[in-house]
Write a protein that holds these residues in place. Structure first.
Motif, PDB file in Angstrom:
ATOM      1  N   LEU A   1       0.471 -50.139   4.857  1.00 36.77           N
ATOM      2  CA  LEU A   1      -0.160 -49.214   5.793  1.00 36.77           C
ATOM      3  C   LEU A   1      -1.512 -48.780   5.245  1.00 36.77           C
ATOM      4  N   VAL A   2      -2.506 -48.800   6.116  1.00 42.40           N
ATOM      5  CA  VAL A   2      -3.849 -48.348   5.740  1.00 42.40           C
ATOM      6  C   VAL A   2      -4.223 -47.195   6.664  1.00 42.40           C
ATOM      7  N   ASP A   3      -4.539 -46.053   6.046  1.00 38.17           N
ATOM      8  CA  ASP A   3      -4.910 -44.866   6.838  1.00 38.17           C
ATOM      9  C   ASP A   3      -6.433 -44.704   6.792  1.00 38.17           C
ATOM     10  N   GLN A   4      -7.088 -45.190   7.848  1.00 41.40           N
ATOM     11  CA  GLN A   4      -8.547 -45.045   7.908  1.00 41.40           C
ATOM     12  C   GLN A   4      -8.939 -43.745   8.598  1.00 41.40           C
ATOM     13  N   ASP A   5      -7.929 -43.055   9.140  1.00 43.31           N
ATOM     14  CA  ASP A   5      -8.192 -41.810   9.872  1.00 43.31           C
ATOM     15  C   ASP A   5      -8.227 -40.622   8.926  1.00 43.31           C
ATOM     16  N   ARG A   6      -7.264 -40.590   8.036  1.00 45.75           N
ATOM     17  CA  ARG A   6      -7.186 -39.560   7.002  1.00 45.75           C
ATOM     18  C   ARG A   6      -7.257 -38.142   7.573  1.00 45.75           C
ATOM     19  N   THR A   7      -6.415 -37.866   8.523  1.00 49.44           N
ATOM     20  CA  THR A   7      -6.305 -36.501   9.066  1.00 49.44           C
ATOM     21  C   THR A   7      -4.889 -36.022   8.808  1.00 49.44           C
ATOM     22  N   SER A   8      -4.687 -34.718   9.049  1.00 47.15           N
ATOM     23  CA  SER A   8      -3.330 -34.199   8.836  1.00 47.15           C
ATOM     24  C   SER A   8      -2.355 -34.847   9.816  1.00 47.15           C
TER      25      SER A   8
ATOM     26  N   SER B   1      -2.528 -37.967  10.999  1.00 49.22           N
ATOM     27  CA  SER B   1      -2.177 -39.323  10.538  1.00 49.22           C
ATOM     28  C   SER B   1      -1.209 -39.244   9.355  1.00 49.22           C
ATOM     29  N   GLU B   2      -1.432 -38.242   8.483  1.00 55.74           N
ATOM     30  CA  GLU B   2      -0.517 -38.075   7.352  1.00 55.74           C
ATOM     31  C   GLU B   2       0.900 -37.722   7.828  1.00 55.74           C
ATOM     32  N   ARG B   3       0.918 -36.865   8.890  1.00 57.24           N
ATOM     33  CA  ARG B   3       2.223 -36.494   9.445  1.00 57.24           C
ATOM     34  C   ARG B   3       2.938 -37.726  10.026  1.00 57.24           C
ATOM     35  N   PHE B   4       2.149 -38.593  10.681  1.00 55.59           N
ATOM     36  CA  PHE B   4       2.715 -39.814  11.276  1.00 55.59           C
ATOM     37  C   PHE B   4       3.248 -40.757  10.180  1.00 55.59           C
ATOM     38  N   ILE B   5       2.465 -40.844   9.102  1.00 61.63           N
ATOM     39  CA  ILE B   5       2.882 -41.726   7.998  1.00 61.63           C
ATOM     40  C   ILE B   5       4.184 -41.206   7.374  1.00 61.63           C
ATOM     41  N   GLU B   6       4.246 -39.879   7.247  1.00 56.45           N
ATOM     42  CA  GLU B   6       5.457 -39.288   6.683  1.00 56.45           C
ATOM     43  C   GLU B   6       6.658 -39.587   7.590  1.00 56.45           C
ATOM     44  N   ARG B   7       6.420 -39.519   8.885  1.00 53.73           N
ATOM     45  CA  ARG B   7       7.499 -39.804   9.837  1.00 53.73           C
ATOM     46  C   ARG B   7       7.942 -41.275   9.724  1.00 53.73           C
ATOM     47  N   LEU B   8       6.950 -42.168   9.573  1.00 50.19           N
ATOM     48  CA  LEU B   8       7.295 -43.589   9.412  1.00 50.19           C
ATOM     49  C   LEU B   8       8.118 -43.810   8.146  1.00 50.19           C
ATOM     50  N   GLY B   9       7.702 -43.062   7.098  1.00 46.75           N
ATOM     51  CA  GLY B   9       8.417 -43.212   5.831  1.00 46.75           C
ATOM     52  C   GLY B   9       9.869 -42.792   5.930  1.00 46.75           C
ATOM     53  N   GLN B  10      10.136 -41.862   6.856  1.00 48.09           N
ATOM     54  CA  GLN B  10      11.530 -41.397   7.010  1.00 48.09           C
ATOM     55  C   GLN B  10      12.317 -42.288   7.962  1.00 48.09           C
TER      56      GLN B  10
ATOM     57  N   GLU C   1       4.233 -48.818   2.358  1.00 52.31           N
ATOM     58  CA  GLU C   1       3.415 -48.736   1.140  1.00 52.31           C
ATOM     59  C   GLU C   1       1.948 -48.645   1.562  1.00 52.31           C
ATOM     60  N   GLN C   2       1.300 -47.570   1.106  1.00 50.97           N
ATOM     61  CA  GLN C   2      -0.121 -47.420   1.447  1.00 50.97           C
ATOM     62  C   GLN C   2      -0.967 -48.095   0.383  1.00 50.97           C
ATOM     63  N   ILE C   3      -1.747 -49.057   0.802  1.00 47.67           N
ATOM     64  CA  ILE C   3      -2.617 -49.776  -0.134  1.00 47.67           C
ATOM     65  C   ILE C   3      -3.939 -50.083   0.562  1.00 47.67           C
ATOM     66  N   PRO C   4      -4.968 -50.416  -0.205  1.00 51.28           N
ATOM     67  CA  PRO C   4      -6.252 -50.751   0.420  1.00 51.28           C
ATOM     68  C   PRO C   4      -6.116 -51.927   1.386  1.00 51.28           C
ATOM     69  N   ARG C   5      -6.964 -51.923   2.409  1.00 54.29           N
ATOM     70  CA  ARG C   5      -6.810 -52.898   3.488  1.00 54.29           C
ATOM     71  C   ARG C   5      -6.909 -54.354   2.987  1.00 54.29           C
TER      72      ARG C   5
ATOM     73  N   THR D   1      -2.574 -50.442  10.548  1.00 53.21           N
ATOM     74  CA  THR D   1      -3.798 -49.707  10.233  1.00 53.21           C
ATOM     75  C   THR D   1      -3.978 -48.570  11.241  1.00 53.21           C
ATOM     76  N   LEU D   2      -4.102 -47.351  10.714  1.00 51.43           N
ATOM     77  CA  LEU D   2      -4.385 -46.186  11.561  1.00 51.43           C
ATOM     78  C   LEU D   2      -5.896 -46.024  11.571  1.00 51.43           C
ATOM     79  N   THR D   3      -6.507 -46.361  12.676  1.00 56.32           N
ATOM     80  CA  THR D   3      -7.971 -46.388  12.743  1.00 56.32           C
ATOM     81  C   THR D   3      -8.519 -44.968  12.950  1.00 56.32           C
ATOM     82  N   PRO D   4      -9.796 -44.747  12.662  1.00 51.21           N
ATOM     83  CA  PRO D   4     -10.408 -43.417  12.869  1.00 51.21           C
ATOM     84  C   PRO D   4     -10.190 -42.954  14.315  1.00 51.21           C
ATOM     85  N   GLY D   5      -9.805 -41.697  14.476  1.00 48.52           N
ATOM     86  CA  GLY D   5      -9.531 -41.158  15.804  1.00 48.52           C
ATOM     87  C   GLY D   5      -8.060 -41.153  16.145  1.00 48.52           C
ATOM     88  N   PHE D   6      -7.250 -41.792  15.279  1.00 49.68           N
ATOM     89  CA  PHE D   6      -5.821 -41.874  15.547  1.00 49.68           C
ATOM     90  C   PHE D   6      -5.193 -40.480  15.563  1.00 49.68           C
TER      91      PHE D   6
END
Lengths: 425, 284
Positions: free
Chosen positions: A54-61, A63-72, A79-83, A100-105
């Motif tokens: 998973l690549v988080d290009q949005d880096r907002t709270s 997107s982080e919440r969404f990633i946490e939900r995916l992790g659960q 696994e978050q790693i560079p693109r 990839t979570l693009t900017p604006g997600f």
């Protein structure tokens, strides 16, 4: 009737006295049952988690919440790693999917009434089944986000305030007024639903605005070459089975030489055991190399398989054959007779093939089994073949599987050769 | 000359060969007799270098030097016809000979000459190109023997070379063994058939439980260990058997007592010697 029972009892008695027959009748099926049970059920720890990058290009709270939900979410190991690294992983077959979570997600996730949140999904084209599963998990997570939003008056109000500003900026009309009224009422409706405990019963409000998530899917070959067609993967597996068949056949040939006395005659000739072993190894190497080369040549000429690197393909073919020559020698001394050599050969090859991804993709297995797969030469052979045929490995990427194959081959050949010398002289 | 000099070999607690000594001369057929498990195969395996003695020495001795059969190069001096038919059945008889000839360093015209000679020796010239799987049991046995001599070795070891063949093929094999002896070869011959040993062997070593029980020519062995012969007589009262070392005297005594209708003298033979030395108990 007594005669029939007596004869049947005799046959059963003989079967259980025959250790090899007993093995294939009882232990082999048991082994298969445990293997498949463990693979598909994870040994009572639930299904295996499919690794995704998973690549988080949005880096907002959000997107982080969404990633946490995916992790659960069950079924995924995120696994978050560079693109770039993630793309490499997908191309190498280590990860089936890159999300990839693009900017604006995040903004769209918090306010999906105007813009549907969107993600990019990059998939290994051979792993379409996994891609479908990941798509489902992403939609589920986005739906859950929407449900949370609809049941949280504060968040909904914040979103609606934002949307009200937008609608207020539009020219006056009855539709604009209705929309503004709805936006004003919706947090109160949401509170009422919450107070009445109807949220769970109604399944939330998802679907009201259409799909909660847009998924743009691309295949990995968009950036790096993938298999030209399904034969690219099937021929790699067929070549692996050629090696397995060749090694088992040659291991039987040594047992046949032993049982028919020609091995003794060879050892009495003025040749050293080293000569004899070298000849057997050379014959096995030549035969497996020829057979696997013939197969891939057929694949190239008839089935449009296009290796990404011919020099690396030659290297992979050579290393695979070396590995299975060693295995041949080890098998030949484990099985004293041709029946035992064949039985042990296939009895070991089948589970190792399953474990090594020869039948079921590795990522579908539990993590412990994937780690265990490293002991299977079949895994490394497939990796080398696929690396040269369609994964587009560089020389550096090809070296590890080739080194493992050569090491297995040399160790197995040495052990087998030492045992063979001891065994006959 | 093959020399066993106080050779012993054990497998765990089992002493398979125990202080065995003998020499095989050129132009001699040397019989190695013994019941099952006597140590014959272990001795043969040491003679061809497949096993190393725990004690003692096995060597090919000649005027110049002693050679150890464990050294691969020295194995050019020996040929082995194993008890099992050790041939590649999927290829022709001539190709079997060619393959083993090459292993022994034969090349070109030398190899082809030897192939022709060995096919002739085995009386298989007409079927040399035929795959061995199509051969009869006797033909395979003869080819098994021919392969052992493709490289014209000094010492030929024949491990029960007539097992499972018909009388004609057996006789043919006897003739080939005699040819080898007449050609100056040393032949070591193991067999369970006493009449074979009696017919072919110049000297016979009888071993049991790894130990050498007796070693001599067949007549000498019979004289030393055969015991009395048997005089079988038939009279009006029926048939009776009498052990005797003086058959004529015994016959005269019997005739004096009653009329003898028929008589037959069975002198002691190698089988008698074998049973006297190794006992009559079954060996498994």
């Amino acid at each position: 009737m007594n005669k029939i029972v007596a004869m049947a009892a005799k046959d059963i008695h003989i079967l259980f006295r025959d250790k090899l027959g007993f093995f294939f009748t009882v232990f082999f099926p048991l082994m298969m049952a445990i293997f498949f049970g463990a693979m598909f059920a994870g040994l009572s720890r639930g299904p295996a988690n499919v690794p995704i990058a998973l690549v988080d290009q949005d880096r907002t709270s959000a997107s982080e919440r969404f990633i946490e939900r995916l992790g659960q979410a069950s079924g995924l190991a995120v696994e978050q790693i560079p693109r770039e690294e993630a793309l490499e992983q997908v191309r190498r077959g280590r990860t089936a999917v890159l999300v990839t979570l693009t900017p604006g997600f995040g903004a769209a996730l918090d306010n999906p009434f105007v813009t549907t949140p969107e993600v990019e999904m990059t998939v290994d084209p051979t792993q379409f089944a996994v891609a479908g599963m990941v798509r489902g998990v992403l939609l589920e997570a986005a739906g859950a986000e929407l449900q949370d939003l609809m049941s949280d008056p504060a968040r909904l109000g914040a979103a609606n305030s934002q949307n009200s500003l937008f609608f207020e900026s539009l020219p006056p009309s009855s539709a604009r007024d209705d929309m503004l009224t709805f936006l004003d009422l919706s947090p109160r409706v949401s509170s009422l639903i919450d107070e009445m405990g109807l949220g769970a019963a109604t399944g939330g409000n998802q679907g009201f605005f259409g799909p909660p998530l847009e998924i743009a899917q691309t295949e990995v070959q968009a950036e790096r070459p993938g298999p030209t067609n399904s034969y690219a993967t099937s021929f790699a597996q067929a070549m692996l089975w050629t090696l397995i068949g060749g090694s088992v056949s040659f291991s039987m040939s040594i047992a046949i030489e032993r049982s028919r006395g020609t091995l003794m005659r060879l050892l009495v000739a003025p040749v050293t055991a080293r000569h004899l072993l070298a000849a057997k190894g050379l014959a096995c190497l030549g035969a497996t190399l020829f057979a696997s080369s013939a197969l891939i040549t057929l694949g190239i000429t008839v089935f449009d398989v296009r290796p990404t690197s011919y020099p690396l393909l030659v290297l992979a073919l050579l290393c695979g054959s070396i590995c299975f020559c060693g295995i041949m020698m080890a098998l030949s001394v484990i099985g004293g007779t041709e029946q035992a050599a064949a039985g042990i050969g296939w009895g070991l090859s089948l589970p190792l093939s399953m474990l090594g991804g020869g039948m079921v993709p590795l990522f579908l297995m539990p993590e412990w089994m994937q780690r265990l797969a490293n002991i299977s030469p079949m895994k490394w052979t497939l990796m080398a073949y696929e690396g040269a045929i369609w994964r587009g490995f560089t020389l550096n990427e090809m070296l590890p599987p080739c080194a493992v194959l050569v090491a297995i081959g040399v160790i197995a050949f040495t052990l087998g050769a030492r045992r063979l010398r001891w065994d006959t002289g | 000359m093959l020399v066993f000099d106080h050779v012993s070999k054990s497998f765990g607690d089992l002493r398979a060969v125990d202080d065995l000594s003998f020499e095989v001369e050129a132009g001699e057929v040397f019989g190695l007799l013994g019941p099952n498990g006597a140590g014959k195969t272990t001795a043969i395996n040491m003679a061809v270098g497949l096993l190393e003695p725990d004690e003692g020495v096995v060597r090919f001795a000649d005027e110049a030097f002693d050679r150890n059969p464990r050294d691969a190069e020295n194995r050019r001096s020996l040929g082995l016809a194993p008890q099992s038919i050790a041939l590649y059945e999927q290829i022709g008889g001539a190709d079997n000979l060619r393959f083993f000839g090459r292993l022994h360093g034969l090349r070109g015209s030398d190899l082809e000459e030897r192939v022709v000679a060995c096919l002739d020796f085995a009386d298989l010239t007409d079927v040399g190109k035929k795959v061995v799987s199509k051969y009869s049991g006797g033909m395979k046995r003869r080819l098994n023997l021919a392969v052992a001599i493709i490289h014209d070795p000094e010492l030929v070891l024949l491990d029960e070379p007539t097992v499972g063949v018909d009388p004609q093929s057996r006789n043919a094999i006897f003739e080939r063994v005699e040819q080898l002896r007449d050609g100056g070869k040393q032949v070591v011959y193991t067999t369970h058939y006493m009449e074979e040993a009696q017919r072919l062997c110049d000297r016979v070593a009888i071993i049991d439980r790894g130990r050498l029980m007796a070693l001599d020519t067949v007549p000498a062995l019979i004289g030393a260990h055969g015991g009395p012969g048997n005089l079988v007589v038939r009279t009006g009262e029926g048939e009776s058997r009498h052990e005797t070392t003086d058959p004529l005297g015994t016959l005269a005594e019997l005739q004096a007592r009653q009329a003898v209708d028929h008589f037959q003298y069975l002198p002691p033979d190698l089988e008698t010697v074998f049973l006297n030395l190794t006992g009559r108990a079954l060996r498994d």
